[in-house]
Design a protein around this motif. Structure first.
Motif, short mmCIF file in Angstrom:
data_model
loop_
_atom_site.label_atom_id
_atom_site.label_comp_id
_atom_site.label_asym_id
_atom_site.label_seq_id
_atom_site.Cartn_x
_atom_site.Cartn_y
_atom_site.Cartn_z
N ARG A 1 53.77 29.46 57.43
CA ARG A 1 55.21 29.64 57.31
C ARG A 1 55.76 29.93 58.69
O ARG A 1 55.04 30.41 59.55
CB ARG A 1 55.50 30.83 56.39
CG ARG A 1 55.02 30.58 55.00
CD ARG A 1 55.62 31.59 54.08
NE ARG A 1 55.30 31.17 52.72
CZ ARG A 1 56.08 31.46 51.69
NH1 ARG A 1 57.16 32.15 51.86
NH2 ARG A 1 55.74 31.06 50.49
N TYR B 1 55.91 25.77 52.26
CA TYR B 1 54.93 25.95 53.32
C TYR B 1 55.02 24.80 54.31
O TYR B 1 55.56 23.74 54.02
CB TYR B 1 53.51 26.01 52.75
CG TYR B 1 53.24 27.29 52.04
CD1 TYR B 1 52.67 28.36 52.71
CD2 TYR B 1 53.57 27.45 50.70
CE1 TYR B 1 52.43 29.55 52.08
CE2 TYR B 1 53.34 28.65 50.05
CZ TYR B 1 52.77 29.69 50.74
OH TYR B 1 52.54 30.88 50.11
N LEU C 1 65.82 35.44 54.54
CA LEU C 1 66.18 34.05 54.75
C LEU C 1 67.44 33.90 55.57
O LEU C 1 68.42 34.62 55.36
CB LEU C 1 66.37 33.37 53.39
CG LEU C 1 65.07 33.19 52.64
CD1 LEU C 1 65.35 32.92 51.18
CD2 LEU C 1 64.26 32.07 53.23
N SER D 1 70.66 31.95 56.28
CA SER D 1 71.43 31.08 55.39
C SER D 1 71.62 29.69 55.97
O SER D 1 71.81 28.73 55.27
CB SER D 1 72.79 31.71 55.11
OG SER D 1 73.45 31.92 56.33
N ARG D 2 71.58 29.59 57.28
CA ARG D 2 71.87 28.28 57.84
C ARG D 2 70.66 27.35 57.82
O ARG D 2 70.77 26.18 57.53
CB ARG D 2 72.40 28.43 59.26
CG ARG D 2 73.91 28.39 59.24
CD ARG D 2 74.46 28.86 60.54
NE ARG D 2 74.32 30.30 60.63
CZ ARG D 2 75.18 31.06 61.28
NH1 ARG D 2 76.21 30.54 61.87
NH2 ARG D 2 75.02 32.35 61.33
N GLU E 1 65.02 19.13 53.96
CA GLU E 1 66.04 19.92 53.26
C GLU E 1 65.46 20.59 52.03
O GLU E 1 65.64 21.77 51.79
CB GLU E 1 67.18 19.01 52.81
CG GLU E 1 68.00 18.43 53.90
CD GLU E 1 69.08 19.40 54.36
OE1 GLU E 1 70.11 19.47 53.69
OE2 GLU E 1 68.87 20.07 55.37
N ASN F 1 63.73 23.94 52.07
CA ASN F 1 64.40 25.22 52.30
C ASN F 1 64.74 25.86 50.97
O ASN F 1 65.80 25.64 50.43
CB ASN F 1 65.69 25.00 53.09
CG ASN F 1 65.40 24.33 54.40
OD1 ASN F 1 64.29 24.40 54.90
ND2 ASN F 1 66.40 23.68 54.94
N GLN F 2 63.82 26.63 50.46
CA GLN F 2 64.05 27.19 49.14
C GLN F 2 64.49 28.63 49.20
O GLN F 2 64.16 29.35 50.11
CB GLN F 2 62.75 27.15 48.35
CG GLN F 2 62.23 25.77 48.19
CD GLN F 2 61.21 25.74 47.10
OE1 GLN F 2 61.41 26.27 46.03
NE2 GLN F 2 60.11 25.12 47.39
N VAL F 3 65.23 28.99 48.19
CA VAL F 3 65.64 30.38 48.06
C VAL F 3 64.59 31.11 47.24
O VAL F 3 64.21 30.65 46.18
CB VAL F 3 67.00 30.46 47.35
CG1 VAL F 3 67.40 31.91 47.15
CG2 VAL F 3 68.06 29.70 48.12
N ALA F 4 64.10 32.23 47.75
CA ALA F 4 63.17 33.04 46.96
C ALA F 4 63.98 33.96 46.06
O ALA F 4 64.96 34.55 46.50
CB ALA F 4 62.28 33.85 47.89
N LEU F 5 63.58 34.05 44.82
CA LEU F 5 64.36 34.84 43.87
C LEU F 5 63.80 36.25 43.76
O LEU F 5 62.59 36.44 43.81
CB LEU F 5 64.33 34.16 42.50
CG LEU F 5 64.93 32.76 42.49
CD1 LEU F 5 64.68 32.08 41.17
CD2 LEU F 5 66.42 32.82 42.77
N PRO F 6 64.67 37.22 43.61
CA PRO F 6 64.19 38.60 43.53
C PRO F 6 63.55 38.91 42.18
O PRO F 6 63.68 38.13 41.24
CB PRO F 6 65.46 39.43 43.73
CG PRO F 6 66.54 38.55 43.21
CD PRO F 6 66.13 37.13 43.51
#
Lengths: 783, 222
Positions: free
Chosen positions: A59, A77, A227, A229-230, A728, A731-736
């Motif tokens: 990473r 990854y 993360l 944001s951009r 693109e 680029n994932q958002v990790a969830l809480p």
């Protein structure tokens, strides 16, 4: 006992009792089993939730040295592109050094990719140059406001052009995105940056990050993901104490063959050189003359899992204690000055008694890993106190409490007591910092003669009334120094930097649990050494200049004052004056500006420090847009990458005649002037000693193997455009975590109640028989 | 209290007639019962906190919409409200907080600040606990309307799409994707009692913005 008669009366009842006993025991066992089942299920679940570090996959925040990353088939990854060669050239000129890093990478796959080049740098480096060669294209970066740069890059990417974008993620982490790397193409990246030589106790040093990323690390690495944001990357500071990683990295010997590193340091110290040493790497040192050396990594030297560090000293008695350098750019003069306070001033300020007030934030916003880090840091700090020190602990959320009624001697049992108290804290409630700050600054009694009062604040800084707090610190700090320790992945750095500045202390950022020991260690050294205080610089007889850093920080043992300034005009006259205090003793130095010797890169250093100052003053500038504008102006004028400016490069002039067919020539023949990629190319084995051939073959073989493995894991796209889309998608958002423990607790609670009810009932109904059995047992043993 | 459950006082002097060992056994049983009650209490406290805070938050949010931006739901709150989300078909709504740090999730759904503001370009993510605020997420069907009112008074209408289940670190959500999207996330499975790595995600797409702010959900104005 009164039950004894009953037992004696009948034997059958005893039998019954035994059965009852067995029944009760069985019920008890069943209950315990159920509990164990519940617990193990829960704990078996937890490791699952952690991110897994897969062999070969990395990473962006794992990178300890410059690396080109490609999106992998494993979402989220990356795989590291095979690094074919690295060349580092560092030119040290007096107090300034310029580093040029050239690295050659390869896209081993059969498709198009968008790569991300991640590189960590020393905190104060001013990055100003980016050059790349992708396939047969040469591109050079232009400085642009961040947003504009990104738009240019995105557009070029969409059009299928080669492009690169260099952005600052953190003051010490930069990423360079490279679009449209074709199948099998080679990428050469060259970056240049300026930084100041570090000085301490007459020892000069430089550091270059060279850690091989833990590519074959089977241990899961758990990191707080912050993360951006951009870009969508989570980029964090590299772990400072590399030894702690302790992962089986690529065998350095094997790695050296597939990843050769050449490093040259041209050292022009400006004074007669004494010892020159490299702490972790074998080097060849060539004496050019008294004042200069050329340092190169030994041929068979391998990049260890340590940063390259070079230290040098002046010969005995020739160590300069002051220096003044100047550079004239664009009609303005830039000055760099350093002065080491005389040893006499330090000698009379011996290690003093300290009075430390620790303030720990246990509000709800600290819940989770932040609180653990805070507790660990504080426990460490308390355990480092000496017998003659005095201390106290204050904790706050929306309420606050002071642990000891007043400052107490740091005896072992008091320390133990305080540590136990800290370990027992839980994060809950809101954040009301003001009362705690007041308690720390006002109610701890007068400072004892000869003692040093220090307030250490551990918080994430999630507060709204910054101005009020700053006022409190300014008004009531007295002789105290306020040190802030930022906890968690996203602490409010602005608040804490500024608070430490008003409190004339320092700000320490702890990003992850593994950093606690190292970062706190740095802080302790500062806390325990006496300081040179109230330092101020001014110009006498010269037009007022813009001096950075502003205000000047306190100095710790052996540190010099290092300042840069901008003056109008090309021939300024007058004197630079520096004032300070070592304990009660005043200290004063004057330097004639006209006598300054010429230096290079001073303007860039000044600009970089000016940007730092501007960032730190964020709280005093009401409108963030104004601040951004000011930083942008400075950064654009000096061609620097900053938070608001980026370097963008789009398919600059192809540097060869169009008629020439380049796709067949692998190596560039005519590099543009000023471009020096030679070192990372042309390593033909011809003319080598015969004994070395085998080694090269082996190297080639392992390189091919590595390339194949990488290609295998890469997510390559058939077209350039698809490569962009793939990047693109990565680029994932990790969830809480979004489940409370409420249901589980209620369930466990119910089971406990049921168990108690069962046990209670058994007890009431079978009381007599159970007692009989117990008594019988006792009596038998008694006989 | 707890002990009363097991010792229903059958005859007078029951406790007095116990031997020392028996008293200890009884005390242990009473302690276990007490621990059980405490745990149950704590669990319900969490749920109550979630409910009560939403009521307070709603009041603050209304005030904010009517031009009182500094209001706090309770004096020591250390977070900001961001929006209100509602699903008119199943008649549920919740106040969304800014940032999922620390304890914020205990009080309401949180908008992840690393994603764009809901209604802006990109995919914004709102996450909440499956056992409190987003218990109703499983009842949201594809095609349902979701109404999101931001703090600045703008109101957006989203159309819920298919729901899916993914690991927390493989959400497949790209915050900077083109288009205006909203993703609602919570833990999955809904009836599990342990914390797990799986997340239930409802993707929704912006279908329009409702211009003025009458405080009722009207028809779609595109």
């Amino acid at each position: 006992m009164f039950l004894d008669d009953e037992i004696a009366s009948t034997k059958t009842r005893q039998n019954e009792a035994r059965w009852g006993m067995y029944l009760a025991l069985a019920a008890l066992a069943a209950c315990i089993l159920m509990f164990i089942g519940l617990m193990t299920q829960a704990s078996a679940q937890t490791p699952d939730a952690k991110p897994q570090q897969m062999a070969g996959y990395v990473r962006p925040n794992d990178m300890g040295t410059g690396a080109l990353l490609f999106p992998s088939k494993e979402p989220g990854y990356f795989v590291e592109a095979p690094r074919l060669a690295t060349d580092v050239q560092i030119d040290v000129n007096g107090p300034i050094m310029r580093t040029r890093v050239t690295q050659r990478f390869e896209n081993p796959s059969k498709g198009w990719v968008e790569g991300t080049y991640v590189f960590p740098l020393p905190e104060d480096s001013a990055v100003d140059t980016l050059r790349m060669q992708i396939g047969d294209r040469f591109i050079e970066g232009q400085i642009k406001p961040r947003q504009a740069a990104r738009e240019i890059y995105e557009q070029a990417k969409a059009e299928g052009k080669k492009a690169a974008l260099l952005e600052q993620q953190r003051p010490n982490i930069f990423t360079n995105q490279v679009a449209n790397i074709g199948p099998g193409e080679t990428v050469v990246v060259q970056i240049e940056y300026q930084s100041a030589v570090r000085q301490s106790n007459g020892l000069y040093s430089l550091r270059f990050p060279m850690v091989v990323a833990p590519r074959y690390n089977p241990q899961p690495i758990v990191q707080t993901v912050d993360l951006d944001s951009r870009t969508g990357y989570a980029v964090s500071d590299p772990v400072p104490d590399r030894e702690k990683i302790g992962a089986p990295v690529l065998d350095p010997k094997a790695n050296a063959k597939i990843n050769p590193v050449t490093l040259t340091v041209n050292l022009k110290a400006g004074f007669p050189l004494g010892d020159v040493k490299s702490a972790y790497h074998a080097v060849d040192i060539a004496n050019l003359d008294d004042l200069s050396r050329r340092v190169t990594l030994k041929g068979d030297s391998v990049p260890a899992d340590r940063d390259f560090e070079l230290t040098w000293k002046a010969i005995e008695g020739k160590s300069p204690y002051a220096g003044l350098f100047r550079e004239t750019i664009g009609g303005k003069t830039y000055l760099l000055s350093f002065v080491t306070p005389p040893a006499a001033a330090e000698a009379n300020a011996k290690p003093v008694k300290r009075e430390v007030v620790f303030v720990i934030d246990n509000s709800g916003s600290m819940a989770g890993p932040s609180m653990e880090q805070a507790k660990e840091s504080l426990a460490l700090a308390i355990s480092r106190l000496k017998l003659e020190d005095r201390f106290n602990v204050i904790r706050f959320d929306d309420t606050m409490s002071v642990h000891f009624p007043e400052l107490v001697e740091a005896t072992p049992d008091k320390r133990e007591d305080a540590i136990a108290y800290v370990r027992g804290l839980t994060a809950d409630g809101g954040t009301e910092m003001l009362p705690a700050l007041e308690a720390a600054l006002r109610t701890q009694g007068p400072v004892q003669a000869g003692a040093l009062r220090q307030v250490v604040f551990l918080t994430d800084g999630a507060i709204g009334n910054e101005t009020q707090l700053f006022e409190e610190i300014q008004k009531n700090r007295g002789d105290a120094r306020v040190f802030t320790v930022g906890i968690g992945s996203t602490p409010n750095s602005h608040f804490m930097t500024k608070a430490a500045e008003y409190g004339r202390g320092t700000f320490t950022l702890i990003g992850s649990e593994s950093e606690v020991a190292a970062r706190m260690g740095e802080l302790f050294t500062k806390l325990e050494s006496p300081a040179m205080t109230d330092i101020a610089a001014s110009f006498e007889g010269a037009s007022a200049g813009d001096i950075t850093p502003n205000p000047m920080p306190d100095l710790y043992r052996g540190e010099p004052v290092v300042l840069t300034a901008e003056l109008d005009g090309t021939q300024p006259q007058g004197k630079l004056q520096i004032l300070g205090k070592a304990g009660d003793q005043p200290w004063r130095v004057e330097m004639d500006i006209a006598k300054a010797s010429a230096g290079q890169g001073i303007a860039k250093l000044w600009a970089r420090r000016k940007i730092d100052d501007l960032e730190a003053s964020a709280s005093t500038i009401a409108d963030p847009a104004t601040l951004d504008k000011r930083i942008e102006t400075v950064a654009l004028a000096h061609h620097l990458v900053s938070r608001v400016t980026s370097l963008v490069a789009v398919d600059a002039t192809p540097s060869r005649p169009a008629s020439e067919n380049l796709s067949e020539t692998k190596l560039p023949l005519n590099l543009p002037a000023g471009w020096d990629f030679g070192k990372v190319f042309g390593e033909e084995p011809a003319g080598n000693a015969p004994g070395k051939v085998d080694e090269r073959d082996a190297a080639l073989e392992s390189r091919t193997k590595l390339a194949m493995v990488t290609a295998d894991r890469m997510l390559a796209a058939p077209t350039a455009r698809a490569a962009g889309l793939l990047a693109e998608a990565n680029n994932q958002v990790a969830l809480p975590q979004t489940a409370t423990e409420a249901d589980r607790q209620i369930l466990i609670g119910l089971m406990l109640l049921a168990f108690a009810l069962l046990a209670g009932t058994t007890f009431v109904f079978w009381r007599a028989p159970i007692a009989a059995v117990v008594n019988a047992g006792v009596r038998r043993r008694g006989r | 209290m707890a002990a009363d459950n097991e010792t229903p006082e059958p005859h007078q002097g029951f406790l007095a007639r116990l031997s020392a060992a028996e008293t200890i056994v009884l005390a242990i049983i009473a302690l276990i019962a007490l621990a059980g009650l405490l745990l149950i209490g704590k669990g319900f406290y969490m749920k109550a906190k979630a409910e009560v805070s939403q009521v307070l938050l709603k009041r603050t949010f209304e005030a904010q919409l009517h031009g009182n931006p500094d209001g706090k739901p309770w004096p020591w709150a250390d977070f900001q409200t961001a929006a209100e989300i509602s699903a008119p078909r199943i008649n549920r709504s919740a106040i969304v907080l800014e940032g999922a740090s620390g304890e914020a999730l205990a009080f309401g759904p949180a908008w992840l600040t690393t994603t764009p503001l809901p209604g802006n370009e990109g995919t914004s993510v709102i996450a909440a606990h499956r056992d409190t605020h987003f218990r109703w997420l499983k009842d949201v069907n594809p095609g349902d309307l979701l109404v999101l009112t931001r703090k600045d008074g703008r109101r957006f209408l989203f159309r819920a799409g298919e729901s899916r289940v993914a690991r927390w670190d493989e959400s497949g959500i790209n915050a900077s994707a083109s288009g205006h999207h909203l993703a609602l996330a919570t833990c999955w499975p809904f009836d599990a009692i342990e914390q797990g790595p799986m997340r239930y995600i409802v993707d929704a797409e912006l279908i329009g913005e409702q211009r003025p702010v009458p405080l009722t959900t009207g028809s779609i104005s595109k």
